[in-house]
Design a protein around this motif. Sequence first.
Motif, PDB file in Angstrom:
ATOM      1  N   ALA A   1      76.399  65.890  11.862  1.00  0.00           N
ATOM      2  CA  ALA A   1      75.921  66.194  13.209  1.00  0.00           C
ATOM      3  C   ALA A   1      77.095  66.629  14.079  1.00  0.00           C
ATOM      4  CB  ALA A   1      75.277  64.947  13.808  1.00  0.00           C
ATOM      5  N   CYS A   2      77.022  67.823  14.630  1.00  0.00           N
ATOM      6  CA  CYS A   2      78.082  68.371  15.504  1.00  0.00           C
ATOM      7  C   CYS A   2      77.644  69.771  15.936  1.00  0.00           C
ATOM      8  CB  CYS A   2      79.426  68.452  14.772  1.00  0.00           C
ATOM      9  SG  CYS A   2      79.391  69.464  13.283  1.00  0.00           S
ATOM     10  N   CYS A   3      78.464  70.453  16.732  1.00  0.00           N
ATOM     11  CA  CYS A   3      78.105  71.814  17.152  1.00  0.00           C
ATOM     12  C   CYS A   3      77.853  72.722  15.951  1.00  0.00           C
ATOM     13  CB  CYS A   3      79.220  72.410  18.000  1.00  0.00           C
ATOM     14  SG  CYS A   3      79.009  72.095  19.749  1.00  0.00           S
TER      15      CYS A   3
ATOM     16  N   ALA B   1      86.718  66.793  21.802  1.00  0.00           N
ATOM     17  CA  ALA B   1      85.661  66.019  22.478  1.00  0.00           C
ATOM     18  C   ALA B   1      84.360  66.148  21.687  1.00  0.00           C
ATOM     19  CB  ALA B   1      85.454  66.489  23.915  1.00  0.00           C
ATOM     20  N   TYR B   2      83.366  65.350  22.084  1.00  0.00           N
ATOM     21  CA  TYR B   2      82.023  65.463  21.507  1.00  0.00           C
ATOM     22  C   TYR B   2      81.317  66.564  22.276  1.00  0.00           C
ATOM     23  CZ  TYR B   2      82.661  60.749  19.508  1.00  0.00           C
ATOM     24  OH  TYR B   2      83.110  59.659  18.814  1.00  0.00           O
ATOM     25  N   MET B   3      81.342  67.774  21.759  1.00  0.00           N
ATOM     26  CA  MET B   3      80.805  68.908  22.516  1.00  0.00           C
ATOM     27  C   MET B   3      79.290  69.024  22.410  1.00  0.00           C
ATOM     28  SD  MET B   3      83.331  69.810  24.040  1.00  0.00           S
ATOM     29  CE  MET B   3      85.115  69.928  24.063  1.00  0.00           C
ATOM     30  N   ASN B   4      78.784  68.793  21.206  1.00  0.00           N
ATOM     31  CA  ASN B   4      77.364  69.038  20.967  1.00  0.00           C
ATOM     32  C   ASN B   4      76.446  68.192  21.840  1.00  0.00           C
ATOM     33  OD1 ASN B   4      75.148  70.165  19.458  1.00  0.00           O
ATOM     34  ND2 ASN B   4      75.000  68.215  18.433  1.00  0.00           N
ATOM     35  N   THR B   5      76.929  67.000  22.228  1.00  0.00           N
ATOM     36  CA  THR B   5      76.079  66.112  23.035  1.00  0.00           C
ATOM     37  C   THR B   5      76.440  66.172  24.519  1.00  0.00           C
ATOM     38  OG1 THR B   5      77.523  64.422  22.108  1.00  0.00           O
ATOM     39  CG2 THR B   5      75.257  64.449  21.333  1.00  0.00           C
TER      40      THR B   5
ATOM     41  N   GLY C   1      85.018  64.116  16.726  1.00  0.00           N
ATOM     42  CA  GLY C   1      84.234  62.888  16.899  1.00  0.00           C
ATOM     43  C   GLY C   1      83.783  62.364  15.548  1.00  0.00           C
ATOM     44  N   GLY C   2      83.277  63.267  14.714  1.00  0.00           N
ATOM     45  CA  GLY C   2      82.780  62.905  13.384  1.00  0.00           C
ATOM     46  C   GLY C   2      83.884  62.549  12.408  1.00  0.00           C
TER      47      GLY C   2
ATOM     48  N   TYR D   1      87.631  70.213  12.415  1.00  0.00           N
ATOM     49  CA  TYR D   1      87.879  71.215  13.462  1.00  0.00           C
ATOM     50  C   TYR D   1      87.956  70.447  14.771  1.00  0.00           C
ATOM     51  CZ  TYR D   1      82.874  71.255  14.684  1.00  0.00           C
ATOM     52  OH  TYR D   1      81.611  70.904  15.069  1.00  0.00           O
TER      53      TYR D   1
ATOM     54  N   GLY E   1      83.603  67.732  13.059  1.00  0.00           N
ATOM     55  CA  GLY E   1      84.289  67.747  14.353  1.00  0.00           C
ATOM     56  C   GLY E   1      85.248  66.566  14.483  1.00  0.00           C
TER      57      GLY E   1
ATOM     58  N   ASN F   1      88.073  70.197  18.550  1.00  0.00           N
ATOM     59  CA  ASN F   1      87.848  70.748  19.896  1.00  0.00           C
ATOM     60  C   ASN F   1      87.996  69.647  20.950  1.00  0.00           C
ATOM     61  OD1 ASN F   1      85.408  69.395  19.731  1.00  0.00           O
ATOM     62  ND2 ASN F   1      84.251  71.232  19.184  1.00  0.00           N
TER      63      ASN F   1
HETATM   64  C1  LIG Z   1      75.188  57.796  14.323  1.00  0.00           C
HETATM   65  C2  LIG Z   1      75.049  58.892  15.338  1.00  0.00           C
HETATM   66  N1  LIG Z   1      75.501  58.684  16.603  1.00  0.00           N
HETATM   67  C3  LIG Z   1      75.406  59.670  17.525  1.00  0.00           C
HETATM   68  C4  LIG Z   1      74.856  60.883  17.186  1.00  0.00           C
HETATM   69  C5  LIG Z   1      74.723  61.949  18.256  1.00  0.00           C
HETATM   70  N2  LIG Z   1      75.628  63.062  18.065  1.00  0.00           N
HETATM   71  C6  LIG Z   1      75.259  64.184  17.420  1.00  0.00           C
HETATM   72  S1  LIG Z   1      76.435  65.372  17.427  1.00  0.00           S
HETATM   73  C7  LIG Z   1      77.465  64.393  18.361  1.00  0.00           C
HETATM   74  C8  LIG Z   1      78.795  64.915  18.840  1.00  0.00           C
HETATM   75  C9  LIG Z   1      79.655  65.464  17.747  1.00  0.00           C
HETATM   76  O1  LIG Z   1      80.983  65.604  18.199  1.00  0.00           O
HETATM   77  P1  LIG Z   1      82.116  66.161  17.270  1.00  0.00           P
HETATM   78  O2  LIG Z   1      82.096  65.509  15.945  1.00  0.00           O
HETATM   79  O3  LIG Z   1      83.393  66.083  18.012  1.00  0.00           O
HETATM   80  O4  LIG Z   1      81.715  67.688  17.029  1.00  0.00           O
HETATM   81  P2  LIG Z   1      81.429  68.833  18.161  1.00  0.00           P
HETATM   82  O5  LIG Z   1      80.027  68.632  18.616  1.00  0.00           O
HETATM   83  O6  LIG Z   1      82.437  68.649  19.225  1.00  0.00           O
HETATM   84  O7  LIG Z   1      81.587  70.120  17.452  1.00  0.00           O
HETATM   85  C10 LIG Z   1      76.883  63.138  18.617  1.00  0.00           C
HETATM   86  C11 LIG Z   1      77.488  62.056  19.409  1.00  0.00           C
HETATM   87  C12 LIG Z   1      74.376  61.052  15.861  1.00  0.00           C
HETATM   88  N3  LIG Z   1      73.860  62.213  15.447  1.00  0.00           N
HETATM   89  N4  LIG Z   1      74.491  60.044  14.950  1.00  0.00           N
END
Ligand SMILES: Cc1ncc(C[n+]2csc(CCOP(=O)(O)OP(=O)(O)O)c2C)c(N)n1
Length: 311
Positions: A52-54, A141-145, A112-113, A137, A110, A139
Amino acid sequence: MELPADVKKKLTLPFEEHFYAGHTACQGCGAALGLRYVLKAYGGKAIFTIPACCSTIIAGPWPYTALNAPLFHTAFETTGAVISGIEAALKAKGYKVKGEDGIMVVGWAGDGGTADIGLQALSGFLERGHDALYIMYDNEAYMNTGIQRSSSTPYGAWTTNTPGGKKHFLEQRPKKKVIDIVIAHKPAYAATASVAYPEDFMRKLKKAQTIKGPAFIQLFAPCPTGWRSPTDKTIEIARLAVQTAYFPLFEYENGKYKINMPSPNKEPKPLEEFLKLQGRFKYMTKEDIETLQEWVLREWEELKKKAEVFG
Ligand SMILES: Cc1ncc(C[n+]2csc(CCOP(=O)(O)OP(=O)(O)O)c2C)c(N)n1
Ligand code: SF4
């Protein structure tokens, strides 16, 4: 479209595209550019895992995905575990993994992930020694949320949960050094890379393809939406991150460090040149900028020492 042979010969990157038009990235997205380079490097011979990410959104769901590659959309925290499983399953079935003619198993997650929720799975993947590549990758911060801070967000940055304003609520923690945590596992290969230096990134991707054992690349990928930066400044910002030593490019292989950029023999550019192109840093005071500048130079000196002693 086929290019004339003399034009093709001058290209420094593979001409073939495996990342198709119609994807849903914002204009100027560094992550989308990075993904495009990875697909170019492996010529459609890679299996991707994206949590889960952008990038989940950018790639899109089957059968409309923008990637010319098999793709597992997986749970946020599991990238390291999923690439471990894919690699083990391919080997059990007798497929060749890695090498010029083998299958590349790629995790694309990402910050965050990776730096936060996926750190345990990343650690397991590295420690067990799987023949796969994990790309974070970054960026920052948690961009997608909706642009929330992660442990990779730098000191002084605005995000939606470090909002700045009258009271000083900007990010107060330094950027987590994920690459140092990775290197503590003594992986086969670890490197930083940037979308502003595609030839360097491509060389590192090729290295990850040929080396035996786990590989990790931390890719600097500006996000104009979250960084409040003009969409046509992505490359300039990424280049300045390297030139100021905010995000130096280096490699770690068999216990040895090698700095690629900037030159260890020259003073890095002042950090402010990098900061001033991004709205996320606009709330920083003079003291905040000095604090971040000091941190950058201290980390840079530490890296230079490592390259001197373990070079
Ligand atoms: C266990 C869990 N917690 C929260 C989420 C919600 N969520 C989906 S994408 C995301 C942000 C991802 O951030 P990052 O990994 O930095 O990638 P980016 O979106 O910045 O590319 C979150 C918090 C989820 N999908 N699963
Ligand atoms: S929010 Fe940022 S990382 Fe996400 S698609 Fe847009 S530019 Fe790319």
